[in-house]
Design an enzyme around this catalytic site. Structure first.
Site, mmCIF file in Angstrom:
data_model
loop_
_atom_site.group_PDB
_atom_site.id
_atom_site.type_symbol
_atom_site.label_atom_id
_atom_site.label_comp_id
_atom_site.label_asym_id
_atom_site.label_seq_id
_atom_site.Cartn_x
_atom_site.Cartn_y
_atom_site.Cartn_z
ATOM 1 N N GLU A 132 -3.673 9.307 -0.278
ATOM 2 C CA GLU A 132 -3.209 10.566 -0.875
ATOM 3 C C GLU A 132 -4.304 11.632 -0.925
ATOM 4 O OE1 GLU A 132 -2.592 7.571 -2.117
ATOM 5 O OE2 GLU A 132 -0.438 7.383 -2.540
ATOM 6 N N PHE B 181 5.450 1.451 -15.563
ATOM 7 C CA PHE B 181 4.792 1.147 -14.300
ATOM 8 C C PHE B 181 4.496 2.437 -13.525
ATOM 9 C CE2 PHE B 181 5.087 -0.022 -9.719
ATOM 10 C CZ PHE B 181 3.909 -0.750 -9.660
ATOM 11 N N GLN B 182 3.273 2.587 -13.118
ATOM 12 C CA GLN B 182 2.798 3.765 -12.371
ATOM 13 C C GLN B 182 3.038 5.075 -13.112
ATOM 14 O OE1 GLN B 182 4.184 3.350 -8.243
ATOM 15 N NE2 GLN B 182 2.339 2.163 -7.782
ATOM 16 N N LYS C 19 11.643 11.079 -12.135
ATOM 17 C CA LYS C 19 12.576 10.438 -11.215
ATOM 18 C C LYS C 19 14.030 10.772 -11.545
ATOM 19 C CE LYS C 19 13.053 6.170 -8.622
ATOM 20 N NZ LYS C 19 12.557 4.792 -8.438
ATOM 21 N N MET D 129 -28.328 14.533 3.151
ATOM 22 C CA MET D 129 -28.746 15.561 2.204
ATOM 23 C C MET D 129 -29.412 14.940 0.974
ATOM 24 S SD MET D 129 -29.085 18.726 1.846
ATOM 25 C CE MET D 129 -27.969 19.857 2.680
#
Lengths: 568, 167
Positions: free
Chosen positions: A53, A115-116, A165, A482
């Site tokens: 993602e 959940f999630q 949802k 760097m």
């Protein structure tokens, strides 16, 4: 005519209504209804399946920066959403218009540690322009319209729509919604006429004016207006990292890049000018160094669309609020046309840049010893020359970024895509993929290091799947370069966890069916670059460069802008 | 720069999460909120926040701009005490037995212009509105008798200017 459709379909249709044709995303549980609806709209909405993602957000950023449109990504709730945070934060600091749609558990489960479930609105509020949870299907057309209006208007930025949802499943009476006004938000502040007058008066009276050009010029599409402004009053200009392609290379008034690894002249002249004119830039500490010694002698004019930037870091004498596409011509109109009385001032930049050429640029681009390892600078220069300054440069973060910014030429607007404010390693590859979708007719060249490449190299899978075209130049010095440079300069050469044990990048490229080649000799460079550019499709060119290369000039962090180190 | 107490008045849309957006701007700059009052304003759908914080003027200007930058914030303005009329309200609970045993209570109430809200055989509740110095002064006088509970509200304020700047 209104018709009853599911919320998830309403989202897709709302996106199409906003002009979206490409989205970057990754499916998951709480966003499944949206993906189900997307399946029916594949002919109208191209979905690019990324491999993580974070890649979706950076790709959407690259898309936005290359195209000037709003980047869109779709991810699921919980880990999908938290993985997107880095790109959201990056877009916030670099003012990139982004709409991130995240799945969320149903409203009946909110707050129950389902959940999630993650409280994404709270997490993202400080790193977005706007973050909103859609809890009811009927809010979708309004929320999407508002999200795009906010993301793209005024100073652009990321917007999160957290999409519960149940709202995705709600049946709604859909009608396209267009929004052109928000009561609590004025995207472009009113311009004060007296500020226009005062700015023009200051510039007309100036002996040594100097302009700082930022990404605001690109975002405001004010390239022509900028040139007219600079040319009429003969004002030399330095560009910020994100503003590099706002003014074409080779323009006689473009005097180089500002900041820590910028060019010598623009940094030195900052403390010599009598009027400093900042245009769509925000005086980042990587540009200013120590604020207590920064341009104290100068009167400061600041053009910005965001009132909160005025006096944030540098006190202004005159603030010209508004869209620089509008405000620059209004000031230009009142400027006295200058022919050559500033020649000496303008020429004084070139003397310093000549010093930099002798001390820094020449040794980097034309090393004395033919046998010495390739430098990053010569690789960048070779690719820049071979693309005639027409390519879009995408960089990762670190030495590769600074070298690319320093030695790549830009002739067109919107030609640099890089992570400035957040400095996100791993930005490069997915951003380059996004840029290739945002500007399919242009060559996209990505420079990255071995460290940053490995942070998001799973996105090679996205290249393999979509066939998008990215020319990847991996500058491999087997170090986190760097950080190593800072360790050498400021930490007594204690190379704490900066040497990298790297995989065989060629085999990785081959595993993704991407033509790949490794070179280490100077003699191989021109042909390898040519082969890369002439090979159809993406290409991975791994260049083993000098391991302990240094990026100079350098103004150490927090020091006076004129305290420029030119090398050993 | 000299630090003093500033009162910030913020008008926002009535959308969930605005308070969070406002307070994180204080948190980022390590500023303590001294008091906070949130209520519906006289305009439908617009909420009003009255926030006090102790800082210097340069910082309060930046904080005000950054709050106003939030999309759902309609307007943010900061004021010094001279520019506003402000009050807070305090409630004091005193055991009734101690109250009756004291011979000073009548003079304290009249001297501080306090009101009695409730008296029963266990406790008595007094109310005082005023500046924080005034509510504190009553606190110290009552503390000599006995205070079993004490609470103060955040500051509410009205500007001395003719109208409220909302755009």
């Amino acid at each position: 005519m209104k018709q009853l459709i599911k919320g998830s379909e309403a989202l897709i249709r709302s996106l199409i209504h906003e002009g979206v044709r490409t989205v970057f995303g990754y499916p998951g549980g709480a966003i499944m209804p949206v993906y189900d609806s997307l399946y029916d709209y594949r002919d109208q909405l191209q979905h690019v399946l990324v491999r993580h993602e974070q890649g979706a957000t950076h790709a959407a950023q690259g898309y936005a920066r290359a195209s000037g449109k709003t980047g869109v990504c779709i991810v699921t709730s919980g880990p999908g959403a938290t993985n997107a945070l880095t790109g959201i934060g990056d877009a916030m600091l670099d003012s990139t218009p982004l709409v991130v749609i995240t799945g969320q558990v149903g409203t009946s489960l909110l707050g129950s540690d389902a959940f999630q479930e993650i409280d994404l609105v709270s997490i993202t509020q400080p790193i977005t322009k706007w973050s909103y949870q859609i809890r009811r299907g009927e809010d979708i057309p309004w929320a999407v319209a508002r999200a795009f209006y906010i993301a793209r208007n005024g100073r652009p930025g990321p917007v999160v729509l957290d999409f519960a949802k149940n709202a995705q499943l709600d049946k709604i009476d859909y009608a396209p919604y267009t929004l052109s006004y928000i009561r609590s938000y004025q995207p472009v502040p009113d311009t004060d006429n007296s500020a226009i007058e005062q700015a023009a008066t200051l510039i007309n009276a100036a002996k040594r004016p100097f302009a700082l050009v930022g990404q605001g010029v690109e975002l405001g599409n004010a390239h022509t207006e900028l040139r007219a402004f600079l040319e009429k009053a003969q004002i030399p200009a330095g560009c910020t990292l994100l503003g590099l392609s706002a003014l074409p290379c080779g323009h006689p008034l473009k005097k180089g890049m500002l900041g820590m690894h910028g060019n010598l002249a623009p940094n030195m002249k900052t403390n010599e000018c009598d009027v400093l004119i900042a245009i769509g830039m925000r005086f980042d500490d990587r540009v200013t160094g120590d604020l207590n010694t920064y341009a104290r002698q100068a009167k400061v004019i600041h053009f910005d669309i965001d009132p909160s930037e005025i006096d944030k870091n540098v006190k202004t004498t005159v603030a010209v609020l508004g869209d620089c596409k509008e405000t620059l011509p209004r000031v230009t109109e009142k400027l006295t046309e200058i022919r050559d009385c500033r020649a000496e001032w303008i020429h004084s930049f070139d003397e310093l840049n000549q010093t930099e050429y002798e001390r820094v640029i020449k040794p980097e681009l034309h090393p004395d010893k033919e046998s010495a390892a390739l430098t990053m600078g010569e690789v960048v220069k070779a690719v820049s020359d071979a693309t005639n300054g027409e390519a879009i440069l995408v960089t990762d973060v670190g030495q590769n970024q600074m070298m690319a910014a320093r030695y790549f030429d830009f002739h067109n607007a919107r030609s640099i895509v890089t992570s400035g404010g957040l400095g996100t390693m791993g930005f490069g590859l997915p951003a380059a993929i996004g840029a290739s979708f945002g500007a399919p007719d242009r060559t996209v060249c990505l420079f990255c290091g071995d460290g940053g490449f490995q942070m998001t190299m799973q996105e090679l899978g996205t290249i393999m799947e979509t066939g998008c075209v990215v020319k990847i130049i991996l500058l491999n010095n087997k170090f986190l370069g760097m950080v190593r440079q800072w360790q050498e300069m400021f930490f007594h050469e204690r190379y704490s966890f900066t040497p990298m044990v790297n995989p065989d990048f060629i085999r990785i490229g081959a595993a993704y069916n991407i033509p790949s080649k490794k070179i280490r000799q100077r003699t191989e460079l021109p042909e390898a670059v040519s082969e890369m550019l002439h090979t159809a499709g993406s290409y991975l060119l791994v260049v083993d460069v000098v391991e302990k290369g240094m990026v100079y000039p350098m103004t150490p962090a927090g020091e006076t802008v004129t305290n420029v180190l030119l090398g050993y | 720069m000299e630090k003093k107490l500033y009162t910030l008045i913020v008008h926002s849309e009535n959308i969930a999460g605005i308070l969070n957006q406002v307070t994180t701007i204080f948190t980022r700059r390590q500023l303590n909120i001294e008091s906070l009052n949130v209520s519906a304003s006289s305009i439908k759908g617009i909420h009003k926040y009255t926030i006090t914080t102790c800082t210097d003027e340069e910082t309060i200007i930046k904080v005000t701009k950054q709050i106003e930058k939030r999309i759902d914030v309609v307007k943010a303005n900061y004021f010094t005490d001279e520019q506003i009329i402000f009050r807070e309200i305090a409630l004091y609970k005193i055991p009734t037995a101690e109250l009756l045993a004291s011979n000073r209570i009548e003079s304290i109430i009249s001297q501080h212009n306090a009101r009695i809200l409730e008296v029963n055989e266990t406790y008595t509740v007094l109310q005082k509105s005023g500046t924080s110095e005034e509510t504190a002064a009553l606190y110290y006088d009552l503390a000599e008798i006995k205070i079993s509970q004490f609470v103060r509200s955040g500051r509410v304020a009205i500007t001395k200017s003719h109208s409220e700047k909302l755009s």
